[in-house]
Scaffold this motif. Structure first.
Motif, PDB file in Angstrom:
ATOM      1  N   THR A   4       1.748  46.898  -6.814  1.00  0.00           N
ATOM      2  CA  THR A   4       1.422  47.962  -7.903  1.00  0.00           C
ATOM      3  C   THR A   4       0.070  48.404  -7.913  1.00  0.00           C
ATOM      4  OG1 THR A   4       0.742  46.149  -9.308  1.00  0.00           O
ATOM      5  CG2 THR A   4       2.971  47.014  -9.592  1.00  0.00           C
ATOM      6  N   HIS A   5      -0.218  49.871  -8.085  1.00  0.00           N
ATOM      7  CA  HIS A   5      -1.391  50.402  -7.725  1.00  0.00           C
ATOM      8  C   HIS A   5      -1.972  50.913  -9.024  1.00  0.00           C
ATOM      9  CE1 HIS A   5      -0.495  49.762  -3.338  1.00  0.00           C
ATOM     10  NE2 HIS A   5       0.698  49.779  -3.854  1.00  0.00           N
ATOM     11  N   GLY A  62       8.800  61.109 -21.040  1.00  0.00           N
ATOM     12  CA  GLY A  62      10.134  60.578 -20.331  1.00  0.00           C
ATOM     13  C   GLY A  62      10.520  60.928 -18.993  1.00  0.00           C
ATOM     14  N   SER A  63       9.585  61.754 -18.383  1.00  0.00           N
ATOM     15  CA  SER A  63       9.828  62.308 -16.881  1.00  0.00           C
ATOM     16  C   SER A  63       8.183  61.870 -16.141  1.00  0.00           C
ATOM     17  CB  SER A  63      10.065  63.757 -16.671  1.00  0.00           C
ATOM     18  OG  SER A  63      10.053  64.066 -15.420  1.00  0.00           O
ATOM     19  N   SER A  64       7.218  61.842 -16.713  1.00  0.00           N
ATOM     20  CA  SER A  64       5.995  61.611 -15.995  1.00  0.00           C
ATOM     21  C   SER A  64       5.901  59.899 -16.357  1.00  0.00           C
ATOM     22  CB  SER A  64       4.847  62.040 -16.436  1.00  0.00           C
ATOM     23  OG  SER A  64       5.149  63.585 -16.497  1.00  0.00           O
ATOM     24  N   THR A  65       5.085  59.299 -15.175  1.00  0.00           N
ATOM     25  CA  THR A  65       4.909  57.977 -15.511  1.00  0.00           C
ATOM     26  C   THR A  65       3.521  58.111 -16.310  1.00  0.00           C
ATOM     27  OG1 THR A  65       4.859  57.634 -13.083  1.00  0.00           O
ATOM     28  CG2 THR A  65       3.684  56.156 -14.262  1.00  0.00           C
ATOM     29  N   PRO A  66       3.837  57.155 -17.449  1.00  0.00           N
ATOM     30  CA  PRO A  66       2.869  57.068 -18.624  1.00  0.00           C
ATOM     31  C   PRO A  66       1.597  56.826 -18.083  1.00  0.00           C
ATOM     32  CG  PRO A  66       4.823  55.839 -19.183  1.00  0.00           C
ATOM     33  CD  PRO A  66       4.966  56.040 -17.669  1.00  0.00           C
ATOM     34  N   GLY A 124     -13.183  60.907 -18.897  1.00  0.00           N
ATOM     35  CA  GLY A 124     -12.033  61.553 -19.338  1.00  0.00           C
ATOM     36  C   GLY A 124     -10.878  61.572 -18.167  1.00  0.00           C
ATOM     37  N   ASN A 125     -11.026  60.833 -17.071  1.00  0.00           N
ATOM     38  CA  ASN A 125     -10.016  60.639 -16.071  1.00  0.00           C
ATOM     39  C   ASN A 125      -8.899  59.693 -16.674  1.00  0.00           C
ATOM     40  OD1 ASN A 125     -11.498  61.948 -13.664  1.00  0.00           O
ATOM     41  ND2 ASN A 125     -12.877  60.315 -14.211  1.00  0.00           N
ATOM     42  N   THR A 126      -7.680  59.887 -16.397  1.00  0.00           N
ATOM     43  CA  THR A 126      -6.692  59.059 -16.558  1.00  0.00           C
ATOM     44  C   THR A 126      -6.063  58.476 -15.315  1.00  0.00           C
ATOM     45  OG1 THR A 126      -5.223  61.228 -16.771  1.00  0.00           O
ATOM     46  CG2 THR A 126      -6.163  60.408 -18.907  1.00  0.00           C
ATOM     47  N   TYR A 127      -5.465  57.220 -15.651  1.00  0.00           N
ATOM     48  CA  TYR A 127      -4.821  56.528 -14.812  1.00  0.00           C
ATOM     49  C   TYR A 127      -3.288  55.891 -14.929  1.00  0.00           C
ATOM     50  CZ  TYR A 127      -9.726  56.191 -13.415  1.00  0.00           C
ATOM     51  OH  TYR A 127     -11.029  56.612 -12.961  1.00  0.00           O
ATOM     52  N   GLN A 128      -2.808  55.970 -13.857  1.00  0.00           N
ATOM     53  CA  GLN A 128      -1.439  55.272 -14.062  1.00  0.00           C
ATOM     54  C   GLN A 128      -1.090  54.194 -13.108  1.00  0.00           C
ATOM     55  OE1 GLN A 128       0.815  58.710 -12.469  1.00  0.00           O
ATOM     56  NE2 GLN A 128       1.167  59.767 -14.383  1.00  0.00           N
ATOM     57  N   ARG A 129      -0.233  53.157 -13.778  1.00  0.00           N
ATOM     58  CA  ARG A 129      -0.035  52.055 -12.831  1.00  0.00           C
ATOM     59  C   ARG A 129       1.316  52.456 -12.190  1.00  0.00           C
ATOM     60  NH1 ARG A 129      -2.120  47.775 -11.340  1.00  0.00           N
ATOM     61  NH2 ARG A 129      -3.827  48.311 -12.336  1.00  0.00           N
ATOM     62  N   ARG A 130       1.359  52.262 -10.829  1.00  0.00           N
ATOM     63  CA  ARG A 130       2.625  52.742 -10.129  1.00  0.00           C
ATOM     64  C   ARG A 130       3.142  51.601  -9.253  1.00  0.00           C
ATOM     65  NH1 ARG A 130       1.365  58.885  -7.670  1.00  0.00           N
ATOM     66  NH2 ARG A 130       0.666  59.724  -9.719  1.00  0.00           N
ATOM     67  N   ALA A 131       4.410  51.468  -8.980  1.00  0.00           N
ATOM     68  CA  ALA A 131       4.857  50.641  -8.331  1.00  0.00           C
ATOM     69  C   ALA A 131       5.771  51.116  -6.931  1.00  0.00           C
ATOM     70  CB  ALA A 131       6.017  49.632  -9.039  1.00  0.00           C
TER      71      ALA A 131
END
Ligand SMILES: C[S@@+](CC[C@H](N)C(=O)[O-])C[C@H]1O[C@@H](n2cnc3c(N)ncnc32)[C@H](O)[C@@H]1O
Length: 210
Positions: free
Chosen positions: A169-170, A144-148, A156-163
């Motif tokens: 978008t990145h 709810g606060s963090s970008t999914p 095990g690295n995780t990635y977000q899609r950011r605008a």
């Protein structure tokens, strides 16, 4: 990563305006300043100097490194005169003309690929005095606060899609390590370690083995 933050430089500090995070941020500003008072600090990935502007006035000296000229231009407007800003690579630090008894990196650990952690720590520790105090500060994942999280890779690295505001978008590497993972990563190098948690943030503090 560098190109993403170069493009984001002018809107970067908006992340610090999220209303639900203000109490944590206020606590952390005071905590970090107390930890680094009187210290000779090497700051890694200082970005726009958001944290530098708070703790540096009571530190002895600070060298703050970032890869992006665009964020360093903003930092230059707000940091105290005892701060030297330097364009450089966290994975290939230059030889410094002073020694450091402390290091700080805010919101940098989460952007280090799992495979690069040992390489990064080896380089950082090589720039510090034996017994130096090291602090990493970063985000906890708060629904709810963090970008999914958009993806996870085999390591095990995780990635977000950011605008960004320009509509681009990145895909951004953003890890949310557990306390156990962090302590395991630093244990070969650390003497005393302490893990702290706020609602939205974590910090890891340790002293380097002599
Ligand atoms: C999430 S921002 C953190 C900025 C600042 N520490 C803060 O807490 O507000 C990550 C920063 O890492 C920088 N960066 C990316 N790759 C880097 C590298 N290889 N070496 C040094 N800095 C890097 C980016 O330019 C960006 O300023």
């Amino acid at each position: 990563m560098k190109d993403y933050y170069a493009a984001r430089a002018n809107e970067y500090d908006n992340i610090y305006l999220k209303p639900e995070r203000q109490d944590d941020l206020q606590d952390i500003r005071a905590w970090l300043t107390a930890e680094l008072t009187g210290r000779k600090v090497l700051e890694i990935a200082c970005g726009t100097g958001y944290w530098t502007q708070f703790y540096a006035p009571s530190a002895q000296r600070v060298v703050a490194v970032d890869a992006a000229d665009e964020t360093l231009v903003i930092a230059a407007e707000r940091v105290s005169p005892n701060v030297q800003l330097l364009q450089g690579d966290a994975f290939d630090l230059p030889a410094f003309d002073m020694s450091f008894d402390a290091a700080f990196a805010g919101f940098w650990w989460s952007h280090i690929s799992r495979k690069d952690i040992v390489r990064f720590l080896t380089g950082l520790h090589g720039s510090l005095e034996p017994g130096a105090e090291i602090i990493f500060l970063d985000n906890r994942f708060v629904p709810g606060s963090s970008t999914p999280i958009a993806e996870q890779d085999a390591a095990g690295n995780t990635y977000q899609r950011r605008a960004l505001q320009d509509g681009s978008t990145h895909r951004v590497l953003k890890n949310f390590p557990t306390r156990e993972q962090l302590l395991a990563d630093i244990s070969p190098h650390a003497k005393l370690s302490q893990y702290c948690e706020w609602e939205y943030f974590w910090a890891l503090k340790y002293s380097l083995k002599r």
